[in-house]
Design a protein around this motif. Structure first.
Motif, short mmCIF file in Angstrom:
data_model
loop_
_atom_site.label_atom_id
_atom_site.label_comp_id
_atom_site.label_asym_id
_atom_site.label_seq_id
_atom_site.Cartn_x
_atom_site.Cartn_y
_atom_site.Cartn_z
N VAL A 71 35.49 -0.98 76.16
CA VAL A 71 34.24 -1.01 76.79
C VAL A 71 34.06 -1.69 77.72
CG1 VAL A 71 31.61 -0.97 76.12
CG2 VAL A 71 33.15 0.46 75.37
N ASN A 86 29.95 8.72 74.09
CA ASN A 86 29.63 7.69 75.07
C ASN A 86 30.56 6.50 74.96
OD1 ASN A 86 27.18 8.96 76.20
ND2 ASN A 86 26.38 8.69 74.12
N GLY A 87 31.39 6.48 73.94
CA GLY A 87 32.37 5.41 73.77
C GLY A 87 33.16 5.64 72.51
N PHE A 88 34.38 5.14 72.48
CA PHE A 88 35.24 5.17 71.30
C PHE A 88 35.32 3.75 70.73
CE2 PHE A 88 38.03 8.93 72.95
CZ PHE A 88 37.06 9.83 72.54
N TYR A 89 34.39 3.42 69.82
CA TYR A 89 34.30 2.06 69.31
C TYR A 89 34.92 1.88 67.93
CZ TYR A 89 30.95 1.94 73.16
OH TYR A 89 30.34 2.05 74.38
N GLY A 90 35.42 2.96 67.35
CA GLY A 90 36.12 2.85 66.08
C GLY A 90 35.24 2.46 64.92
N GLN A 91 33.94 2.68 65.01
CA GLN A 91 33.04 2.32 63.92
C GLN A 91 33.25 3.29 62.76
OE1 GLN A 91 29.45 2.66 66.19
NE2 GLN A 91 29.54 0.55 66.93
N THR A 114 29.77 10.56 80.25
CA THR A 114 29.13 9.24 80.21
C THR A 114 29.92 8.28 79.33
OG1 THR A 114 27.70 10.04 78.43
CG2 THR A 114 26.81 10.14 80.67
N HIS A 115 31.18 8.54 79.15
CA HIS A 115 32.04 7.77 78.24
C HIS A 115 32.45 6.45 78.88
CE1 HIS A 115 35.15 6.80 75.39
NE2 HIS A 115 35.16 8.00 74.83
N ARG A 116 32.14 5.32 78.19
CA ARG A 116 32.35 3.99 78.72
C ARG A 116 33.71 3.39 78.37
NH1 ARG A 116 27.00 1.20 78.66
NH2 ARG A 116 27.98 -0.57 77.63
N GLY A 117 34.44 3.98 77.45
CA GLY A 117 35.73 3.42 77.04
C GLY A 117 35.79 3.14 75.56
N GLY A 118 36.79 2.42 75.12
CA GLY A 118 36.92 2.07 73.71
C GLY A 118 38.36 1.98 73.27
N GLY A 119 38.62 2.47 72.06
CA GLY A 119 39.95 2.39 71.47
C GLY A 119 40.52 3.75 71.15
N TYR A 179 37.30 19.68 78.23
CA TYR A 179 36.99 18.25 78.26
C TYR A 179 36.24 17.96 79.55
CZ TYR A 179 37.87 13.20 77.64
OH TYR A 179 37.75 11.83 77.46
N LEU A 180 34.98 17.53 79.43
CA LEU A 180 34.11 17.34 80.59
C LEU A 180 34.20 15.89 81.07
CD1 LEU A 180 30.94 19.28 79.36
CD2 LEU A 180 33.13 20.17 80.19
N VAL A 181 34.45 15.71 82.37
CA VAL A 181 34.67 14.37 82.91
C VAL A 181 33.86 14.15 84.18
CG1 VAL A 181 36.99 14.16 81.93
CG2 VAL A 181 36.70 15.16 84.20
N SER A 182 33.71 12.87 84.54
CA SER A 182 32.97 12.49 85.74
C SER A 182 33.56 11.19 86.26
CB SER A 182 31.49 12.28 85.40
OG SER A 182 31.29 11.02 84.78
N PRO A 183 33.11 10.70 87.42
CA PRO A 183 33.57 9.39 87.89
C PRO A 183 33.17 8.24 86.97
CG PRO A 183 32.70 10.67 89.72
CD PRO A 183 32.34 11.41 88.46
N ARG A 184 32.25 8.48 86.04
CA ARG A 184 31.86 7.48 85.06
C ARG A 184 32.84 7.42 83.90
NH1 ARG A 184 27.57 4.13 86.42
NH2 ARG A 184 26.51 3.28 84.60
N THR A 185 33.59 8.49 83.68
CA THR A 185 34.54 8.58 82.57
C THR A 185 35.64 7.55 82.76
OG1 THR A 185 34.09 10.96 82.46
CG2 THR A 185 36.06 10.16 81.32
N ALA A 186 35.77 6.60 81.83
CA ALA A 186 36.65 5.46 82.09
C ALA A 186 37.50 5.08 80.89
CB ALA A 186 35.82 4.24 82.52
N SER A 187 38.62 4.44 81.18
CA SER A 187 39.44 3.71 80.23
C SER A 187 39.93 4.59 79.08
CB SER A 187 38.67 2.49 79.73
OG SER A 187 39.55 1.50 79.27
N ALA A 188 39.44 4.36 77.84
CA ALA A 188 39.92 5.16 76.72
C ALA A 188 39.64 6.65 76.93
CB ALA A 188 39.26 4.70 75.42
#
Length: 366
Positions: free
Chosen positions: A8, A147-152, A178-183, A254-263
């Protein structure tokens, strides 16, 4: 090592993540940082030491450290009176040496943004859920937004139940605009169901000194392999379920944008390299180095990348992003996916409007 981020980035203290540097130099909502010049300069000095010891590429690490030390010695950080401005300036100085999608200095508690109280008199909106809008979007078409892969644990359970409940679908649309990242845990729920054969889907090179001090990356799907002495190398491997899931025959968008980051880019690169999914949208953020958060003292922290990810035989996406197979404006990506899946154009337009992300799909700025 669990406190580190894949960014994240792969592991933040609050959530295990492969995350981007989020709002890298902002004070927590409703709080004002008190500036202490001596503590600020100590933090910059510690940052130069930590980068030199842990940044993924030792040659670049030396350049970062030398630049910070030279500016410190010349009094370049003497004129600041604001903690946020100091952290932003240090981040800009590092990025001027060599751009990196994760490397940043920020205030303690500045990432991820804290959804508390009020800021500037207006309520601060809570962050979106990691997984949302999971279900059938049209006959035979399953849809999920991350919106994120936080592993919860609750998210992993809900994702597995969603996939098993909709396993008869002919098409799966995963919205990461709108994916922010994660694991990796969410990917490790998905991959065994959608791949028909065991295979590596990513290589992850960690600086050996960091691996020696902190141990291996904390994901069961990673397998250690041989590497040069300066690296600890793991492969992210898929082990399909047996018997095979019906998902192995489904079409995936798989839908992506310039916001799509990291994980989310890890997943994009895996999909593109294996040709298991069609990427639709715009080029992703270009944050391909994973790492961890380091406390610098004086109320400052930094995110320092200590690893580099890439699809086998590729060079990775740091600084360049992952290019989609079908390039359209991110706002049009769901329309494109739905029409390709057989939905009538008018219905696709209506569903796209109904399922449009509320978060930004624009590239994050520091």
């Amino acid at each position: 090592m669990r406190k580190h981020v894949l960014a994240v980035a792969l592991f933040a203290a609050a959530v295990p993540a492969m995350a981007q540097a989020l709002n890298a130099a902002t004070a927590p909502a409703g709080e004002i940082a008190i500036y202490d010049a001596a503590e600020a300069k100590k933090a910059v000095a510690k940052l130069s030491d930590e980068i030199e010891k842990t940044f993924v590429f030792p040659d670049v690490a030396k350049r970062y450290a030398a630049a910070l030390r030279a500016k410190l010695a010349a009094g370049g950080y003497d004129g600041f009176t604001d903690s946020v401005a100091l952290a932003r300036a240090v981040t800009a100085d590092l990025q001027a040496v060599a751009p990196d999608g994760h490397l940043a200095m920020f205030l303690d508690g500045g990432r991820p943004p804290q959804p508390r109280a009020v800021q500037g008199g207006a309520p601060v909106a809570p962050p979106p859920p990691p997984m949302e809008r999971a279900g059938m979007i049209a006959p035979g078409i399953a849809f999920v937004r991350f919106n994120g892969f936080y592993g919860q644990p609750e998210t992993l359970k809900a994702f597995a139940e969603f996939l098993d409940r909709t396993a008869g679908a002919k098409t799966l649309i995963i919205d990461a605009r709108t994916h922010r990242g994660g694991g990796l845990e969410e990917m490790d729920v998905l991959f065994p169901r959608i791949f028909a054969k065991a295979q590596p889907v990513m290589v992850m090179d960690t600086r050996a000194s960091v691996a020696a001090a902190n141990g291996p990356l904390p994901f069961r799907s990673l397998v250690k392999v041989d590497a040069p002495a300066e690296l600890a190398r793991s492969e992210h491997r898929v082990t399909p379920v047996s018997p095979a899931s019906p998902w192995v025959n489904a079409k995936i968008y798989y839908l992506v944008s310039p916001r799509t980051a990291s994980a989310a880019e890890h997943l994009a690169s895996s999909f593109k390299g294996t040709k298991r999914a069609t990427l639709i949208g715009d080029t992703t953020a270009g944050a391909g180095h994973y790492g961890g958060e380091v406390k610098l003292g004086g109320g400052y922290s930094a995110f320092i990348p200590f690893g580099h990810s890439y699809f086998p035989g590729d060079k990775g996406w740091e600084g360049t992003g992952v290019t989609p197979d079908i390039k359209v404006a991110p706002e049009r990506a769901l329309v494109e996916a739905l029409t390709r899946a057989g939905v009538a154009p008018a219905e696709a337009e209506a569903l796209s409007a109904e399922y449009m992300p509320t978060g930004s799909m624009a590239r994050r700025t520091r």
